[in-house]
Design an enzyme around this catalytic site. Sequence first.
Site, PDB file in Angstrom:
ATOM      1  N   CYS A 180     -21.201  -2.583  44.223  1.00 52.04           N
ATOM      2  CA  CYS A 180     -22.135  -2.855  45.322  1.00 52.04           C
ATOM      3  C   CYS A 180     -21.774  -2.017  46.550  1.00 52.04           C
ATOM      4  O   CYS A 180     -20.645  -1.579  46.709  1.00 52.04           O
ATOM      5  CB  CYS A 180     -22.183  -4.321  45.707  1.00 52.04           C
ATOM      6  SG  CYS A 180     -22.522  -5.445  44.345  1.00 52.04           S
TER       7      CYS A 180
ATOM      8  N   ARG B  26     -22.894   2.926  43.549  1.00 48.25           N
ATOM      9  CA  ARG B  26     -22.115   1.688  43.440  1.00 48.25           C
ATOM     10  C   ARG B  26     -22.946   0.525  42.914  1.00 48.25           C
ATOM     11  O   ARG B  26     -22.383  -0.495  42.516  1.00 48.25           O
ATOM     12  CB  ARG B  26     -21.547   1.296  44.811  1.00 48.25           C
ATOM     13  CG  ARG B  26     -20.347   2.096  45.226  1.00 48.25           C
ATOM     14  CD  ARG B  26     -19.904   1.702  46.627  1.00 48.25           C
ATOM     15  NE  ARG B  26     -18.601   2.266  46.924  1.00 48.25           N
ATOM     16  CZ  ARG B  26     -17.449   1.605  46.867  1.00 48.25           C
ATOM     17  NH1 ARG B  26     -17.456   0.340  46.503  1.00 48.25           N
ATOM     18  NH2 ARG B  26     -16.317   2.187  47.163  1.00 48.25           N
TER      19      ARG B  26
ATOM     20  N   TRP C  27     -24.992  -4.490  42.472  1.00 48.97           N
ATOM     21  CA  TRP C  27     -24.727  -4.447  41.046  1.00 48.97           C
ATOM     22  C   TRP C  27     -24.452  -5.881  40.636  1.00 48.97           C
ATOM     23  O   TRP C  27     -23.473  -6.483  41.066  1.00 48.97           O
ATOM     24  CB  TRP C  27     -23.535  -3.549  40.758  1.00 48.97           C
ATOM     25  CG  TRP C  27     -23.296  -3.265  39.314  1.00 48.97           C
ATOM     26  CD1 TRP C  27     -23.908  -2.312  38.538  1.00 48.97           C
ATOM     27  CD2 TRP C  27     -22.361  -3.925  38.451  1.00 48.97           C
ATOM     28  NE1 TRP C  27     -23.411  -2.345  37.264  1.00 48.97           N
ATOM     29  CE2 TRP C  27     -22.460  -3.327  37.169  1.00 48.97           C
ATOM     30  CE3 TRP C  27     -21.445  -4.963  38.626  1.00 48.97           C
ATOM     31  CZ2 TRP C  27     -21.686  -3.723  36.091  1.00 48.97           C
ATOM     32  CZ3 TRP C  27     -20.679  -5.377  37.553  1.00 48.97           C
ATOM     33  CH2 TRP C  27     -20.805  -4.754  36.302  1.00 48.97           C
TER      34      TRP C  27
ATOM     35  N   ASN D 214     -19.619  -7.735  49.101  1.00 51.88           N
ATOM     36  CA  ASN D 214     -19.100  -7.141  47.877  1.00 51.88           C
ATOM     37  C   ASN D 214     -17.947  -7.993  47.396  1.00 51.88           C
ATOM     38  O   ASN D 214     -17.177  -8.518  48.212  1.00 51.88           O
ATOM     39  CB  ASN D 214     -18.581  -5.720  48.115  1.00 51.88           C
ATOM     40  CG  ASN D 214     -19.683  -4.738  48.386  1.00 51.88           C
ATOM     41  OD1 ASN D 214     -20.863  -5.059  48.288  1.00 51.88           O
ATOM     42  ND2 ASN D 214     -19.308  -3.521  48.737  1.00 51.88           N
ATOM     43  N   GLY D 215     -17.766  -8.121  46.085  1.00 51.04           N
ATOM     44  CA  GLY D 215     -16.673  -8.902  45.540  1.00 51.04           C
ATOM     45  C   GLY D 215     -17.182 -10.125  44.819  1.00 51.04           C
ATOM     46  O   GLY D 215     -18.364 -10.232  44.471  1.00 51.04           O
TER      47      GLY D 215
ATOM     48  N   GLU E  45     -12.156   9.641  24.987  1.00 51.21           N
ATOM     49  CA  GLU E  45     -12.902   9.920  26.214  1.00 51.21           C
ATOM     50  C   GLU E  45     -14.280  10.476  25.894  1.00 51.21           C
ATOM     51  O   GLU E  45     -15.264  10.138  26.560  1.00 51.21           O
ATOM     52  CB  GLU E  45     -12.106  10.903  27.087  1.00 51.21           C
ATOM     53  CG  GLU E  45     -12.820  11.366  28.348  1.00 51.21           C
ATOM     54  CD  GLU E  45     -13.183  10.254  29.317  1.00 51.21           C
ATOM     55  OE1 GLU E  45     -13.972  10.517  30.240  1.00 51.21           O
ATOM     56  OE2 GLU E  45     -12.679   9.117  29.155  1.00 51.21           O
TER      57      GLU E  45
ATOM     58  N   LYS F 167     -17.878   8.784  27.137  1.00 51.80           N
ATOM     59  CA  LYS F 167     -18.889   9.499  27.914  1.00 51.80           C
ATOM     60  C   LYS F 167     -20.264   9.381  27.259  1.00 51.80           C
ATOM     61  O   LYS F 167     -21.273   9.185  27.929  1.00 51.80           O
ATOM     62  CB  LYS F 167     -18.508  10.979  28.047  1.00 51.80           C
ATOM     63  CG  LYS F 167     -17.467  11.260  29.089  1.00 51.80           C
ATOM     64  CD  LYS F 167     -17.992  10.982  30.498  1.00 51.80           C
ATOM     65  CE  LYS F 167     -16.853  10.791  31.480  1.00 51.80           C
ATOM     66  NZ  LYS F 167     -16.180   9.486  31.360  1.00 51.80           N
TER      67      LYS F 167
ATOM     68  N   GLU G 213     -21.590   5.866  27.777  1.00 49.34           N
ATOM     69  CA  GLU G 213     -21.906   5.568  29.174  1.00 49.34           C
ATOM     70  C   GLU G 213     -23.271   6.084  29.595  1.00 49.34           C
ATOM     71  O   GLU G 213     -24.023   5.380  30.277  1.00 49.34           O
ATOM     72  CB  GLU G 213     -20.839   6.196  30.095  1.00 49.34           C
ATOM     73  CG  GLU G 213     -19.545   5.438  30.176  1.00 49.34           C
ATOM     74  CD  GLU G 213     -18.573   6.101  31.132  1.00 49.34           C
ATOM     75  OE1 GLU G 213     -17.991   5.402  31.961  1.00 49.34           O
ATOM     76  OE2 GLU G 213     -18.393   7.339  31.053  1.00 49.34           O
TER      77      GLU G 213
ATOM     78  N   HIS H 233      -9.440   4.120   6.377  1.00 53.38           N
ATOM     79  CA  HIS H 233      -9.101   2.706   6.572  1.00 53.38           C
ATOM     80  C   HIS H 233     -10.266   1.929   7.178  1.00 53.38           C
ATOM     81  O   HIS H 233     -10.056   0.934   7.873  1.00 53.38           O
ATOM     82  CB  HIS H 233      -7.852   2.582   7.444  1.00 53.38           C
ATOM     83  CG  HIS H 233      -6.632   3.169   6.815  1.00 53.38           C
ATOM     84  ND1 HIS H 233      -5.870   2.501   5.885  1.00 53.38           N
ATOM     85  CD2 HIS H 233      -6.062   4.399   6.954  1.00 53.38           C
ATOM     86  CE1 HIS H 233      -4.876   3.267   5.489  1.00 53.38           C
ATOM     87  NE2 HIS H 233      -4.967   4.433   6.120  1.00 53.38           N
TER      88      HIS H 233
ATOM     89  N   LYS I 216     -19.736   2.655  40.024  1.00 49.85           N
ATOM     90  CA  LYS I 216     -18.695   3.667  40.147  1.00 49.85           C
ATOM     91  C   LYS I 216     -17.300   3.057  40.256  1.00 49.85           C
ATOM     92  O   LYS I 216     -16.340   3.581  39.701  1.00 49.85           O
ATOM     93  CB  LYS I 216     -18.973   4.548  41.369  1.00 49.85           C
ATOM     94  CG  LYS I 216     -18.027   5.746  41.485  1.00 49.85           C
ATOM     95  CD  LYS I 216     -18.150   6.671  40.299  1.00 49.85           C
ATOM     96  CE  LYS I 216     -17.245   7.866  40.398  1.00 49.85           C
ATOM     97  NZ  LYS I 216     -17.236   8.648  39.164  1.00 49.85           N
TER      98      LYS I 216
END
Length: 614
Positions: A2, A27, A74, A100-101, A487, A491, A494, A510, A609
């Site tokens: 946020c 954000r 968010w 925020n939080g 990674e 990506k 995401e 396996h 973010k």
Amino acid sequence: MCGIVGYTGSNQAKDILLSGLGRLEYRGYDSAGVAIQEGGALEVVHRKGKVSSLAHTLGHFDLAGTCGIGHTRWATHGKPSEANAHPHTSCDGRVAVVHNGIIENFAELREELASRGHVFTSQTDTEVVAHLVEEALAEGQGLLEAVRTATEHLVGAYALAVVSADSPGTIVAARKDSPLVVGLAEDGLYLASDIIAMIDATRNVVVLRDGDTAKLTFSEAEGPRATFFDASGEAFQPEPTYIDWDLDVAEKGGYPDFMLKEIHEQPRVIRDTLAGRLVGGSLAIDELDMSVEELNLVDRVYVIACGTSYHAGLIAKNLIEGWARIPCEVEVASEFRYRNPIITPTTLVVAVSQSGETADTLAAIRDAKVKGARVFGITNVVGSPVARESDGVIYTKANKEIAVASTKSFLGQVVSLTLLALLLAQVKGKLKMNQVRLLFRELADTAEQVETILQDTSAIDEAALACKDAASALFVGRGMGAAVSYEGALKLKEISYLHAEAYAAGEMKHGPIALIDEGFPVIAVATKSPVYDKLVSNLQESKARGAKIVAIATEGDQEIKRYADHVIYIPKVRDAFTAITASVPLQLFARSIALLRGCDVDQPRNLAKSVTVE
């Protein structure tokens, strides 16, 4: 998560708030809203969706007020909706709050407030703050005192900005475990959860500490006035920090999206992160704040991180153990904090966080310090909580990263962790000085090699076109390539929403090989390494079952063409540095697929973010 903005001064607040929210949209972008003091009342406007929707609506309002607060959300408590959008107001509509939080005890507070007659209009945890402030004001407290009284009831993390119709030209801000910054300018005072929201207005900022409260006022007679109070309520006068970022940090610079711009900035990040690190023929990381004797005593390293930073830690594990011969464990920060790791005064804990405010990583830092470890932070944000709470820090020199999916910060982290591995090997005497210098020069050369990769991306785009309609994909590698694969898969998930998993290639038999049928994409980090032949054998198994294979391969490798449908060549580098060069085509591959699938590469759904709550 946020974004918060605030302004009180001589200019109209509406456009200032919208501009700041636009820069903070990375954000959170589920909803956005503003509260502006107007004619003895508060004008509150919020909309579901992105800031552009709010801007369109505000275009129909003639708001001349010069004091207000704004928020881009968010969602955590309550689905994305207009009712759940900030700012939230008191029953009488004369107090507005952005937050925020997470307020952990909001449910019990809500029940208590409702029993006293307060009516709630949202599902959020934030709304309880507006009602708590309203009660304190009704008891005769001023806005500053009312906010402080309200925070005494809160359990959890918060960055708060509060305005009242009865306190013209005034914003009160409070912070606990969630970032908040005050900007000082001649035309007025700015408030934001990130410096970037105010960078075109002022470079002089005060970063609030945990427990701090700030009262920002503006009047024609006295001009702007910022008063700061610590956790005990004592007033103090902090020294402002001057921010020397370039203005174009927040702009795309001619690129179609921030992600591509930031991918192309990676050679500079490598060079800037390495600048000044080789002094008199040996490595120097003065920020570590540990003597050679203390470093030599280190007998265990933990790297704690989340998401992309965790993958940088996996790369570091290979290097620290390979070069320095020190046991190294890499842990997801959210798990590290809830178990009982073996930590002694000779343990070095390396906390990696792009934003420097990741809640789980911060909690892990605090736990490690209580247990007696030395803590070293790697972050991109000067003055961030990770930087302040660590014993030492390396800044990755990535400058501001806007796209939600981290690219240049990741490479900055890998380079910084590589430096740390080299330093430990140097101190422990596991590498000779001429070896350290040689490795450092080769590390520096990766900047030019990344530039070479960026010059021609046609093979990457062709491979992406062939894979864009897949339902799932598998990334594989061995050794350093396995860490890079994790990674690469992240990506792709995401930003393209294409399901992807990553495995060490030796694990194929396996379980994962059961997924493979005709046309199933397998993306392999197949660079020349001591385990190259083993990887080729794994690819043959996939090819025999109809997989469509995309290989990231070393320039000049003709053999790989026998097994891969698409080959993306990268310059030849030492295996230790493969993570830097091989990551770049995987970033571009994910971006290309996302665009082909019609996705927003800068603002992927459901992500923000920085993750400042658990």
